[in-house]
Motif scaffolding. Structure first.
Motif, PDB file in Angstrom:
ATOM      1  N   GLY A 278       0.814  -1.223   0.000  1.00  0.00           N
ATOM      2  CA  GLY A 278       0.000   0.000   0.000  1.00  0.00           C
ATOM      3  C   GLY A 278       0.836   1.257   0.000  1.00  0.00           C
ATOM      4  N   ARG A 279       0.549   2.167   0.920  1.00  0.00           N
ATOM      5  CA  ARG A 279       1.185   3.480   0.951  1.00  0.00           C
ATOM      6  C   ARG A 279       2.690   3.406   1.237  1.00  0.00           C
ATOM      7  NH1 ARG A 279      -1.543   7.476  -1.626  1.00  0.00           N
ATOM      8  NH2 ARG A 279      -3.787   7.149  -1.323  1.00  0.00           N
ATOM      9  N   THR A 280       3.146   2.306   1.813  1.00  0.00           N
ATOM     10  CA  THR A 280       4.582   2.187   2.098  1.00  0.00           C
ATOM     11  C   THR A 280       5.326   1.444   0.975  1.00  0.00           C
ATOM     12  OG1 THR A 280       4.245   0.118   3.319  1.00  0.00           O
ATOM     13  CG2 THR A 280       4.137   2.189   4.580  1.00  0.00           C
ATOM     14  N   ALA A 281       4.660   1.231  -0.136  1.00  0.00           N
ATOM     15  CA  ALA A 281       5.265   0.441  -1.220  1.00  0.00           C
ATOM     16  C   ALA A 281       6.547   1.078  -1.752  1.00  0.00           C
ATOM     17  CB  ALA A 281       4.265   0.269  -2.351  1.00  0.00           C
ATOM     18  N   ALA A 282       6.598   2.409  -1.743  1.00  0.00           N
ATOM     19  CA  ALA A 282       7.779   3.084  -2.296  1.00  0.00           C
ATOM     20  C   ALA A 282       9.051   2.679  -1.564  1.00  0.00           C
ATOM     21  CB  ALA A 282       7.591   4.601  -2.243  1.00  0.00           C
ATOM     22  N   LEU A 283       8.909   2.249  -0.302  1.00  0.00           N
ATOM     23  CA  LEU A 283      10.089   1.867   0.484  1.00  0.00           C
ATOM     24  C   LEU A 283      10.632   0.506   0.096  1.00  0.00           C
ATOM     25  CD1 LEU A 283       8.815   3.030   4.013  1.00  0.00           C
ATOM     26  CD2 LEU A 283      10.344   4.260   2.444  1.00  0.00           C
ATOM     27  N   VAL A 284       9.793  -0.338  -0.475  1.00  0.00           N
ATOM     28  CA  VAL A 284      10.216  -1.719  -0.748  1.00  0.00           C
ATOM     29  C   VAL A 284      10.136  -2.085  -2.230  1.00  0.00           C
ATOM     30  CG1 VAL A 284       9.587  -2.525   1.552  1.00  0.00           C
ATOM     31  CG2 VAL A 284       7.880  -2.564  -0.279  1.00  0.00           C
ATOM     32  N   ALA A 285       9.583  -1.203  -3.041  1.00  0.00           N
ATOM     33  CA  ALA A 285       9.460  -1.516  -4.475  1.00  0.00           C
ATOM     34  C   ALA A 285      10.849  -1.737  -5.078  1.00  0.00           C
ATOM     35  CB  ALA A 285       8.748  -0.383  -5.205  1.00  0.00           C
ATOM     36  N   PRO A 286      10.978  -2.624  -6.047  1.00  0.00           N
ATOM     37  CA  PRO A 286      12.304  -2.899  -6.638  1.00  0.00           C
ATOM     38  C   PRO A 286      12.965  -1.661  -7.225  1.00  0.00           C
ATOM     39  CG  PRO A 286      10.719  -4.570  -7.311  1.00  0.00           C
ATOM     40  CD  PRO A 286       9.933  -3.504  -6.616  1.00  0.00           C
ATOM     41  N   PHE A 287      12.165  -0.755  -7.752  1.00  0.00           N
ATOM     42  CA  PHE A 287      12.734   0.436  -8.383  1.00  0.00           C
ATOM     43  C   PHE A 287      12.224   1.671  -7.653  1.00  0.00           C
ATOM     44  CE2 PHE A 287      12.475  -2.891 -11.562  1.00  0.00           C
ATOM     45  CZ  PHE A 287      13.770  -2.923 -12.054  1.00  0.00           C
ATOM     46  N   LYS A 288      13.145   2.542  -7.262  1.00  0.00           N
ATOM     47  CA  LYS A 288      12.819   3.751  -6.505  1.00  0.00           C
ATOM     48  C   LYS A 288      12.683   4.938  -7.467  1.00  0.00           C
ATOM     49  CE  LYS A 288      13.358   1.467  -2.637  1.00  0.00           C
ATOM     50  NZ  LYS A 288      13.621   0.141  -3.219  1.00  0.00           N
ATOM     51  N   PRO A 289      12.068   6.034  -6.987  1.00  0.00           N
ATOM     52  CA  PRO A 289      11.983   7.231  -7.839  1.00  0.00           C
ATOM     53  C   PRO A 289      13.368   7.677  -8.316  1.00  0.00           C
ATOM     54  CG  PRO A 289      10.561   7.462  -5.936  1.00  0.00           C
ATOM     55  CD  PRO A 289      11.358   6.208  -5.709  1.00  0.00           C
ATOM     56  N   LYS A 290      13.452   8.087  -9.569  1.00  0.00           N
ATOM     57  CA  LYS A 290      14.697   8.529 -10.221  1.00  0.00           C
ATOM     58  C   LYS A 290      15.745   7.417 -10.271  1.00  0.00           C
ATOM     59  CE  LYS A 290      14.052  13.372  -8.903  1.00  0.00           C
ATOM     60  NZ  LYS A 290      14.638  14.571  -8.261  1.00  0.00           N
ATOM     61  N   ASP A 291      15.289   6.186 -10.197  1.00  0.00           N
ATOM     62  CA  ASP A 291      16.212   5.051 -10.250  1.00  0.00           C
ATOM     63  C   ASP A 291      16.853   4.983 -11.643  1.00  0.00           C
ATOM     64  OD1 ASP A 291      17.467   2.542 -10.274  1.00  0.00           O
ATOM     65  OD2 ASP A 291      16.045   1.769  -8.781  1.00  0.00           O
ATOM     66  N   ALA A 292      18.183   5.009 -11.699  1.00  0.00           N
ATOM     67  CA  ALA A 292      18.877   4.972 -12.983  1.00  0.00           C
ATOM     68  C   ALA A 292      18.589   3.687 -13.743  1.00  0.00           C
ATOM     69  CB  ALA A 292      20.384   5.120 -12.773  1.00  0.00           C
ATOM     70  N   GLU A 293      18.289   2.619 -13.018  1.00  0.00           N
ATOM     71  CA  GLU A 293      18.002   1.348 -13.673  1.00  0.00           C
ATOM     72  C   GLU A 293      16.760   1.442 -14.554  1.00  0.00           C
ATOM     73  OE1 GLU A 293      19.435  -1.956 -13.837  1.00  0.00           O
ATOM     74  OE2 GLU A 293      21.045  -0.519 -13.536  1.00  0.00           O
TER      75      GLU A 293
END
Length: 686
Positions: free
Chosen positions: A525-540
């Motif tokens: 849910g709302r905490t997904a950004a902390l554990v998602a494989p790719f983070k914001p501005k992720d170079a990958e």
């Protein structure tokens, strides 16, 4: 008095007209007068005449034994006149001195230049290495000439056959094989492709296109190493739906299925179920790296190269009769108005009740049957009726946002190869080209459902603060292309606020990436950004976009090219010599009954959309060229003659152009010059 001087590596001689402390004015035999710095004057003499001096010195220079001259040359630097007196005799005249100068100048591996007319002999190890290099170049040149001779005689040497596609498309211009082809093309005055074809280097036009593609994108082959599908470890609940998929019979990677609940209750829950390899395959694993190395399945008539091994695909595909792991989007809506009330994403097991095949149902699941105006003797009739009504509603809503309706002016073409049995085609199969109207009810149902899912999930993960890979188009103005981004943006072509690719994770890598992000949102849910494989501005993510875009474009280009090959084969196999076509622009025409765009003589000044009859004079299956001319202007108009949009024409135009080779026969002159320079050709002398 005369003077000999050096200018830009050339020895020139002429009459001295005037002289100062810093310069000398010299008149050449041509009458031209030049101002020469005093430091550049190598020799002044009275006899013979300048032209005679150089003419006498050149043959004498060739007789000088460099090994002998090098043996008795002093270790310290010396002037050419000094070595001339040592080599010939103490009274060595002007001609002998100039001959010595020319000979020393042409042998830098023996004598290094240290100033105007001054030299120093090279160390012994340098001389030996240089001589070995010269001998090696002589042998290489002999090999080039031998291979070139074989090519001219109509035989292809094995080393050139092995390097064929590298020579033509990614050449190492210093390679002997490349130089031999260039040399042979010059000797025979034949285009390289024709030369190699006549020499038997190309087995067949089909193999040429196929091997070229493999060389560029699968140089190590496309077979998979041994892989087993990792299991889904989540304890997934079983969905209480009866889902069905809609694909053609050749589809083995069944990514999506639909379900409809609540018919007749006033509230419908429309389910879009996507195969979930993302629940088992994780980023960074060998299977992920394999998928990322390919980025997409490659499609072509009669065959395909899948992104994932078939064993893996079959583990996650939404196969009939199984309870398959899926990422499901449930959209709740009013049954009467189709107003969407809510949406929910679940990770679950979905019972797949049926794999419907539209190529078997197109004549049965008709618009009339779905509207209740004809019998509906097909499975999931009620669900399909609702799905079709919903699809038309969603399409109409998108068209309002687009500002204009979506119009399909061209049919879809299907290719079937008779006799290849799903194996790698040889190019000799009989090809059947079928026509299928675009926007058929089953196609529309699937297309609108996927747009709904991709748009909804794109907005949802953005709300969760999780990045994804989006496709957007700023406007429908000519030239404004679809581009990919990690942030949501409107897609004017689709008529939606945002659009992702997340519904084909078995066939496209960006869909798998987006599925990982969606799974993270569904789990956290709302905490997904902390554990998602790719983070914001992720170079990958940017790296994935770049790699996918390049691969996907190349695969599509190959598919277009190989479909063009099979279309040309169709013309030949069916003895088609005349076609009805619509004019696009600048001489380009598009056949009305075949997927073929080509240039036709006589169509250059005709208006866009004009219908013409063209005669096919010949086709070239190797270069994919069509040679045709307009033989009749047809005055009637029809839907098939509707002009193509500007963007469509731009997309089609490259397929109508000639084959682009990287080999350039003009390189031969440069290479020849380079070689002779390396062999220490003497400077020009006037």
């Amino acid at each position: 008095m005369f003077a000999l001087f050096e200018e830009a590596g050339k020895f020139l001689a002429g009459r001295v007209m005037s002289e100062t402390d810093s310069s000398v004015q010299i008149e050449l035999d041509s009458g031209k007068r030049v101002k020469v710095k005093t430091a550049n004057v190598l020799l002044k003499f009275e006899q013979p005449q300048p032209a005679q001096l150089l003419a006498q010195a050149q043959p004498l220079a060739a007789e000088i034994d460099l090994d002998l001259a090098w043996e008795f040359a002093p270790a310290e630097e010396f002037g050419f006149a000094d070595i001339a007196r040592d080599y010939f005799d103490a009274k060595a005249g002007v001609v002998h001195q100039v001959a010595t100068l020319v000979r020393l100048f042409e042998a830098p591996h023996y004598f290094r230049r240290v100033g105007k007319g001054r030299f120093k002999k090279a160390p012994e190890e340098i001389v030996k290495a240089a001589l070995l290099g010269i001998e090696r170049k002589k042998q290489q040149q002999a090999q080039i000439e031998a291979w070139a001779g074989e090519l001219v005689d109509g035989q292809c040497p094995p080393p050139i056959r092995e390097q064929l596609y590298r020579i033509l498309f990614k050449p190492d211009k210093n390679a002997l094989e490349y130089k031999a082809v260039v040399e042979a093309a010059k000797q025979s005055q034949t285009a390289p492709l024709d030369l190699l074809t006549k020499a038997g280097a190309i087995d067949s036009p089909y193999q040429f296109h196929w091997r070229r593609f493999l060389f560029e994108h699968f140089p190590k082959g496309y077979a998979f190493p041994a892989f087993s599908a990792p299991p889904v470890k989540d304890e997934l609940p079983l969905a209480t739906v009866s889902a069905f998929s809609i694909d053609d019979s050749a589809t083995t990677e069944i990514d999506d299925a639909l379900s409809v609940q609540g018919l007749g209750s006033g509230t419908i829950v429309f389910g879009i179920h996507i195969a979930a390899p993302g629940l088992a395959i994780t980023p960074g694993t060998p299977l992920d790296q394999l998928a990322r190395s390919r980025y997409s399945t490659v499609y072509m008539p009669g065959y395909k190269i899948t992104m994932l091994p078939d064993e893996v695909v079959q583990a996650y595909t939404l196969q009939e009769g199984r309870e398959c792991p899926a990422v499901s989007l449930y959209v709740t809506m009013d049954e009467a108005t189709l107003e969407i009330k809510a949406s929910e994403t679940r990770l679950e097991r979905v019972p797949i009740a049926a794999n419907l095949r539209h190529d078997k149902l197109d004549g049965i699941v008709t618009e009339a049957a779905l509207a209740g105006e004809a019998d509906a003797a097909f499975p999931f009739a009620d669900e399909l009726r609702f799905a079709y009504r919903l699809a038309k509603h969603l399409k109409a809503q998108r068209e309002v946002v687009r500002g204009k309706p979506e119009v399909f002016t061209r049919p879809d073409y299907s290719f079937k190869l008779v006799g290849n049995d799903d194996q790698e085609p040889s190019g000799h199969e009989t090809v059947l080209i079928g026509v299928r109207k675009r926007g058929e009810p089953l196609d529309l149902i699937v297309a609108e459902a996927m747009i709904l899912a991709n748009s909804t999930w794109g907005g949802w993960i953005a709300e969760m603060g999780v990045p994804g890979i989006y496709r957007g188009q700023a406007s429908l103005l000519p030239g404004v292309k679809v581009r990919m981004s990690t942030k949501p943006m409107p897609h004017a072509g689709m008529g939606v606020k945002q659009y992702t690719w997340a519904t084909s994770p078995l066939r496209r890598y960006v869909d798998l990436v987006n599925q990982w992000q969606i799974i993270a949102c569904a789990r956290h849910g709302r905490t997904a950004a902390l554990v998602a494989p790719f983070k914001p501005k992720d170079a990958e993510l940017f790296s994935v976009i770049s790699g996918f875009d390049a691969a996907y474009t190349a695969y599509n280009d190959f598919q277009s090219g190989i479909e063009r090959y099979w279309t040309l084969r169709y013309l030949e196999q069916n003895s088609v010599t005349e076609l009805t076509a619509a004019v696009l622009k600048e001489g380009l025409v598009r056949a009305e009954t075949l997927p073929l765009v080509f240039r036709a003589v006589g169509a250059e000044k005709l208006a866009r959309g004009a219908r013409v009859k063209v005669r096919i004079a010949s086709v070239d299956e190797l270069t994919l060229d069509v040679y045709a001319s307009v033989i009749e202007r047809l005055d009637d108009t029809s839907a098939a003659a509707a002009p193509a949009a500007e963007d469509e024409t731009e997309e089609l135009e490259p397929a109508a152009g000639p084959l682009a080779l990287a080999i350039d026969v003009n390189d031969g002159d440069a290479q020849q010059g380079d070689n002779t320079a390396g062999d220490n050709t003497p400077p020009s002398a006037a």
